[in-house]
Design an enzyme around this catalytic site. Structure first.
Site, PDB file in Angstrom:
ATOM      1  N   CYS A  13       0.843  -1.190   0.000  1.00 41.32           N
ATOM      2  CA  CYS A  13       0.000   0.000   0.000  1.00 41.32           C
ATOM      3  C   CYS A  13       0.889   1.254   0.000  1.00 41.32           C
ATOM      4  CB  CYS A  13      -0.933   0.005   1.211  1.00 41.32           C
ATOM      5  SG  CYS A  13      -0.085   0.237   2.796  1.00 41.32           S
ATOM      6  N   CYS A 100       2.260   6.422   8.139  1.00 40.20           N
ATOM      7  CA  CYS A 100       1.414   6.622   6.967  1.00 40.20           C
ATOM      8  C   CYS A 100       0.602   7.906   7.145  1.00 40.20           C
ATOM      9  CB  CYS A 100       0.479   5.425   6.805  1.00 40.20           C
ATOM     10  SG  CYS A 100      -0.814   5.661   5.574  1.00 40.20           S
ATOM     11  N   HIS A 132      -2.664  -4.739  17.741  1.00 42.40           N
ATOM     12  CA  HIS A 132      -2.069  -4.338  16.463  1.00 42.40           C
ATOM     13  C   HIS A 132      -1.349  -3.012  16.658  1.00 42.40           C
ATOM     14  CE1 HIS A 132      -1.812  -2.885  12.306  1.00 42.40           C
ATOM     15  NE2 HIS A 132      -1.950  -4.156  11.926  1.00 42.40           N
ATOM     16  N   GLU A 134      -0.956  -0.358  14.836  1.00 40.12           N
ATOM     17  CA  GLU A 134      -1.725   0.852  14.523  1.00 40.12           C
ATOM     18  C   GLU A 134      -2.725   1.164  15.628  1.00 40.12           C
ATOM     19  OE1 GLU A 134      -5.252   2.280  11.548  1.00 40.12           O
ATOM     20  OE2 GLU A 134      -3.708   1.008  10.652  1.00 40.12           O
ATOM     21  N   THR A 170      -7.452   1.512  10.011  1.00 34.30           N
ATOM     22  CA  THR A 170      -7.527   1.779   8.570  1.00 34.30           C
ATOM     23  C   THR A 170      -7.739   0.538   7.710  1.00 34.30           C
ATOM     24  OG1 THR A 170      -5.106   1.698   8.381  1.00 34.30           O
ATOM     25  CG2 THR A 170      -6.115   3.864   8.739  1.00 34.30           C
ATOM     26  N   CYS A 201      -8.999   2.937   5.141  1.00 36.69           N
ATOM     27  CA  CYS A 201      -8.230   3.327   3.959  1.00 36.69           C
ATOM     28  C   CYS A 201      -8.881   2.739   2.710  1.00 36.69           C
ATOM     29  CB  CYS A 201      -6.788   2.837   4.086  1.00 36.69           C
ATOM     30  SG  CYS A 201      -5.782   3.169   2.627  1.00 36.69           S
ATOM     31  N   SER A 229       0.705  -9.962   8.273  1.00 35.15           N
ATOM     32  CA  SER A 229       0.135  -8.804   7.606  1.00 35.15           C
ATOM     33  C   SER A 229      -1.380  -8.711   7.813  1.00 35.15           C
ATOM     34  CB  SER A 229       0.431  -8.857   6.109  1.00 35.15           C
ATOM     35  OG  SER A 229      -0.309  -7.869   5.421  1.00 35.15           O
ATOM     36  N   ASN A 231      -3.353  -6.499   6.339  1.00 32.09           N
ATOM     37  CA  ASN A 231      -3.908  -6.342   4.994  1.00 32.09           C
ATOM     38  C   ASN A 231      -4.023  -7.708   4.309  1.00 32.09           C
ATOM     39  OD1 ASN A 231      -3.854  -3.635   5.410  1.00 32.09           O
ATOM     40  ND2 ASN A 231      -2.299  -3.175   3.883  1.00 32.09           N
TER      41      ASN A 231
END
Length: 236
Positions: A13, A100, A132, A134, A170, A201, A229, A231
């Site tokens: 990303c 980010c 996590h 984030e 996100t 996101c 990951s 994502n």
């Protein structure tokens, strides 16, 4: 004949690409032999981590970070809570901030929600994965007071007689976020404020319908992602 097609939307990303480029620039301008430390994996991809480490990037954990003095430390795309920045200042550590931009805006938003809602005892709720990186960074913006929920059923722990402000990590599911919003709306007491912001996101979210369409057009799909990951897990 076998036809192989690589999904044109695959790859890192923008936030991760931003962090990698920042790390490369920092290492290129550093004195020879000086390491750039990265707090956690810069990306959940071993080949890419190995490549960057060969250039002078050293991946460290929080315990190793605590032992550093006067070094350069990269904050990866996931971001970090304010306590990490404070610890860096106290130890003479130079922060290379590669958070980010989307996550950075989210941190500012949740901090604003927290500060503005303090007088009304507003509950700050994060839809995200506990532990996590984030999410830890987001919780840190609220002095550790935010409530993290991972599933719609977990809204039962909320007090619907008090104001609620909801945001999302996100990389979470747009569909599930919408479900949580509707469930909270139905439970809120009359006249009690409920605010929410879709902070997912779109680069990640829009990959979901695309990868479903892509998969339907092929007989076999080989999906490559790091096991850690977030994502990758969502898309898989």
């Amino acid at each position: 004949m076998i036809t192989i097609e690589i999904d044109h939307r695959s790859g890192f990303c923008n936030g991760v690409v931003h962090a990698i480029k920042k790390a490369e620039r920092e290492m290129a301008s550093a004195p020879k032999g000086e390491l750039l430390y990265c707090l956690g994996d810069i990306v959940h991809n071993k080949n890419e981590v190995d490549r960057l480490e060969s250039m002078g990037l050293a991946t460290i954990n929080y315990e190793q970070f605590d032992a550093l003095r006067g070094k350069r430390v990269l904050i990866r795309a996931h971001g970090e809570p304010p306590a990490v920045y404070q610890a860096a200042r106290e130890r003479g550590i130079t922060i290379v901030d590669a958070t980010c931009p989307v996550v950075l805006q989210l941190q500012k938003r949740i901090r604003k929600y927290y500060q503005e809602g303090a007088a009304q005892h507003t509950q700050i709720v994060i839809f995200g994965k506990r532990g996590h990186a984030e999410v830890n960074g987001l919780v840190g913006q609220t002095n550790g007071e935010a409530i993290v929920i991972q599933e719609p059923e977990e809204i039962e722990q909320l007090d619907f007689s008090r104001p609620i402000s909801l945001i999302s990590q996100t990389t979470m599911s747009l569909e599930t976020f919408g479900e949580i919003v509707e469930k909270i709306k139905q439970r809120m007491h009359p006249g009690v404020a409920f605010t929410f912001a879709d902070t997912i996101c779109r680069q990640v979210a829009l990959r979901i319908p695309h990868i479903q369409e892509f998969a339907l057009c092929h007989d076999r799909i080989f999906f490559i992602a790091g096991k850690k990951s977030s994502n990758g897990k969502v898309l898989f």
